[in-house]
Design a protein around this motif. Sequence first.
Motif, short mmCIF file in Angstrom:
data_model
loop_
_atom_site.label_atom_id
_atom_site.label_comp_id
_atom_site.label_asym_id
_atom_site.label_seq_id
_atom_site.Cartn_x
_atom_site.Cartn_y
_atom_site.Cartn_z
N VAL A 76 0.86 -1.19 0.00
CA VAL A 76 0.00 0.00 0.00
C VAL A 76 0.89 1.23 0.00
O VAL A 76 1.76 1.37 0.86
N ALA A 102 0.76 5.24 0.40
CA ALA A 102 -0.08 6.38 0.75
C ALA A 102 0.82 7.43 1.37
O ALA A 102 2.01 7.18 1.62
N LEU A 109 -2.72 8.88 6.37
CA LEU A 109 -3.26 7.64 5.80
C LEU A 109 -2.15 6.61 5.62
O LEU A 109 -2.37 5.41 5.79
N ALA A 140 -2.19 3.03 7.41
CA ALA A 140 -2.08 1.84 6.55
C ALA A 140 -1.29 0.73 7.24
O ALA A 140 -1.52 -0.46 6.99
N GLU A 141 -0.37 1.10 8.14
CA GLU A 141 0.42 0.07 8.85
C GLU A 141 -0.49 -0.80 9.71
O GLU A 141 -0.26 -2.00 9.86
N ALA A 151 -3.61 -1.42 9.01
CA ALA A 151 -4.31 -2.28 8.05
C ALA A 151 -3.43 -3.46 7.65
O ALA A 151 -3.90 -4.60 7.54
N SER A 172 3.39 -1.77 3.83
CA SER A 172 3.02 -0.36 3.61
C SER A 172 4.27 0.44 3.28
O SER A 172 5.32 0.26 3.90
N ARG A 229 5.02 4.28 3.02
CA ARG A 229 4.52 5.66 3.13
C ARG A 229 5.49 6.58 2.40
O ARG A 229 6.66 6.70 2.77
N ILE A 269 -3.15 4.89 -2.51
CA ILE A 269 -4.26 5.73 -2.04
C ILE A 269 -3.90 7.18 -2.33
O ILE A 269 -2.90 7.69 -1.83
N TYR A 296 -8.47 2.20 9.12
CA TYR A 296 -7.58 1.09 8.72
C TYR A 296 -8.40 -0.06 8.18
O TYR A 296 -7.93 -0.82 7.32
N ILE A 311 -8.87 0.71 4.60
CA ILE A 311 -7.62 0.49 3.85
C ILE A 311 -7.42 -1.01 3.61
O ILE A 311 -7.04 -1.44 2.51
#
Lengths: 370, 175, 81, 293
Positions: free
Chosen positions: A260, A262, A266, A270-271, A273, A286, A288, A308, A346, A349
């Motif tokens: 992911v 993002a 967000l 996401a972490e 999620a 994730s 970032r 995202i 999350y 996500i």
Amino acid sequence: MLTIATGNKAIADAVKAAKPGVIAAYPITPQTEIVEQIAEYVTSGELESRYIPVESEHSAMAACIGASAGGVRTFTATSSHGLLYMHEMIHWAAGARLPIVMVNVNRALGPGWNTWAEHTDAFSQRDTGWLQVFVGTVQEAYDATLMAFRIAEDERVLLPVMVNLDGFSLSHITQSLETVDPGDFIPPYHLPHAIDPENPCVYGPMTGPDEYYKFRWDIERSMRDARGVIEEVEREFAERFGRSYGPTEDYRCEDADVVVVAMGTLGKEAEVAVDRLRDEGIKAGSMRLRWFRPFPDLDLAGREVVVIDRDYSFGFGGVVAHSIKSKTGVEPYNVIAGLGGQEVTYNDIADFVRNRRPGEEMWFGVSEHV
Amino acid sequence: MYEIRIHSRGGQGGVTAAKLIALAAFRDGKHATACPFYGAERRGAPVVSFVRIDDEPIKIYSQIHEPDLVIVLDTSIMDVVDVLQGLKPNGEVLLNSPHPIAGCNGTCHHVDLTGIALAENLVVAGSPILNTPVLGALAKMGIVTLPSARTAIREMFSDERNVKAAEAAYEELKA
Amino acid sequence: MRERLALSRPKEASSGKTGSWRTFRPVVDKETCNACGLCAQYCPDGVIDEELEIDLDYCKGCGICSNECPKGAIKMVREER
Amino acid sequence: MSTIPKEEYLYKCTSACAGCSSSLCLRYVLKAAGPDTVLVVPACCTSVIQGIYPGTAMSVPVYNIAFAAAAACASGLSNALRARGKDTNVIVYAGDGGTVDIGIQALSGAFERGTDFLYICYDNEAYGNTGMQRSGATPLGARTTTTPGGKPTAKKDLDRIVEAHNPPYMATACSAYPLDLYKKVKKALSIPGPKFIHILAPCPPGWRYPTEKTIEMGKLAVKTGTWILYEREYGKLSISGPSKAAMKKPAPLEEYIKGQGRFKNLKPEILDLMRQQVEQNIQRFAREEEGQC
């Protein structure tokens, strides 16, 4: 010192530590607390600086340009419409090669009036020649602001830096914060082309077609050099203060089948999620994205990617997804989510990852794939 | 993770209460975040703030949809806002009220924060200060420790009456 | 050191020898001139020196000196090129 | 003359049009200010007059800035220099478009904040650098490329707007009176805080008169009372010498109008209106000088 603070307070504290000579700023939600806190520091004498209470953001950046060229470290903060109002001067600051540091509290654009987080404001300044970093925690807001002065003022860079943080969700959240004494991590301000009546020059004169492009190329040359400078400064920061940063913050990415990507809060959420997905047996990670300009090299080969985008380029797509697509060749699943502060949890996500359709775009809440 | 949702009206100090709780938890050695949800509303409108407390760093920025604890600083809000929405089955409620209020499922605590503030003459611009006494009530409930509650209050306010008010709420909390 | 931005440095004739812009040149009758200095005072380009000599390399031929001379000592004469 | 420094800070030769009054003014502004000066120049004729990269006729630092931003840029610059303990003069040298129109917000802000600088507006009554489009400073009846039938509304009274900020010093000047301008710049720079000088700067191509008439045109503006020279120190008005005489017995307005192509074919009723405006203006200043406001 270890305490708790909002994102906005953390930035004011970082500015206090960096000791700019001039601060010129105009209030705008959700950035206002930054300039209020700085005004407080200047009034109380905790920060020996001149605070110029300008009448507009256009003037805020114009005053920063004058002050920076006049030979002092300079800071401003803005958001959303304020950022757009100073757009002309944002280009000017980079072209004039001034190491101004600006914090932009990311906020959506009207109409209708919306004061919540979105990244379209910052991305609309994408091609101005500013470095742009996006932060995900209060601590990072502090650290990135301190490092921004060092990076901007490095003679290999000499370009302005914009530190971005999500409106309300980060600007107003209270988290733990460790402030530091930067010491000689931030050396005294030195601008090789500062205005000097002893050595008179005309700055930014009429520059013809035979010359102009050379200065544009020099901005790009410095932008490329900035990658190395950023790495160097972030490494030194880690050595001195114990917190390390990079172009991305990678979480459980090593063996991930799906990543992911993002930005901002967000990207941090996401972490959570990713942990949930891992519990279900989905090998997720994730990434970032912190630095947006200069855009980093991302290693995404052989993985599925869910991007995202808290932004949109109408008639084209999510700005981050398309940047990644053009830089890495991967066909991401592009989720447009969080516009104008739209609530994205999350769980949402995790759902984006579970239901991913690479190559397609999905507007969260609209329930339509396109 | 322990999640608290605070319901108040703009100007009543719900946002500061969230910060104070986070600070007290932080002084207890925990990780904590306080996060107000800002609407477009002005003074007097219902507002909501969130506090998260955990042993691990907190990475969540979204709103709290299933709180462990709901704090209601102004019970008149209960007519217009479903303050119990999403409350965990074993969740608790803390009301600013001199008496219990019917309709609260599960464990419902109450304490007259307004009365305590008025008794200590803790009034700013005509509004009784509720955010410091509420910390005493939370200490009694075991969410933060009383010493950390005192520390947090002293870090944010210089007036010692705030500590006294918290101590009064600690004593007066009823389940 | 590389130039990161356009910086111009002062020099004479930065716009070339603007005397070539002229259609009419000022010609001073030294006999009539009483050295009042108004011509130098009013010259937009500062091309008339203390000795009231006109620097024809740069004089754009605007004719202000001629128009303002109280003695009528400066005539504008068609350039022959 | 003896008091005026011989030094020229504007080198030979600029790319100004022949007969340009604003480069004449700049000569005297710089003579008055001396070498410890920084000019801030927004988009205007002076953007071009200073020369094209890499050479310039300016021998003091010049900071070029976007159209709307001069006063704000000067605010930042002034604060930076003062923070560094330097009392270098910071002077904005801006045209009328960059002052009365697009730059007025920044100008107002800088004056309200008490910025230590001198703002000079050299006013050729139109956007001269781009070929004479109307500005807020274009007078009633004047033809410009965007008012081909003559401007239907009056010139914006910039000075009264600036005056409303109560600056410690403000003055008007005209290129036809360079020594008066020199003295006013000197005086302005001796006072801390925000100062303002508004210079009427006739423009041969824009006003459509022959280049040699530049000084004459400025003098006629003053002699007809169309342009009144004055100073205002801490609010107190004093009319400058040339205007004192002109206000008592102004020359007929036609003398000023007739030599300018921009007023060609002026309708008689417009000329009447212009005459009324001049008279009203003279009376207003005369009343104030006599102490009746």
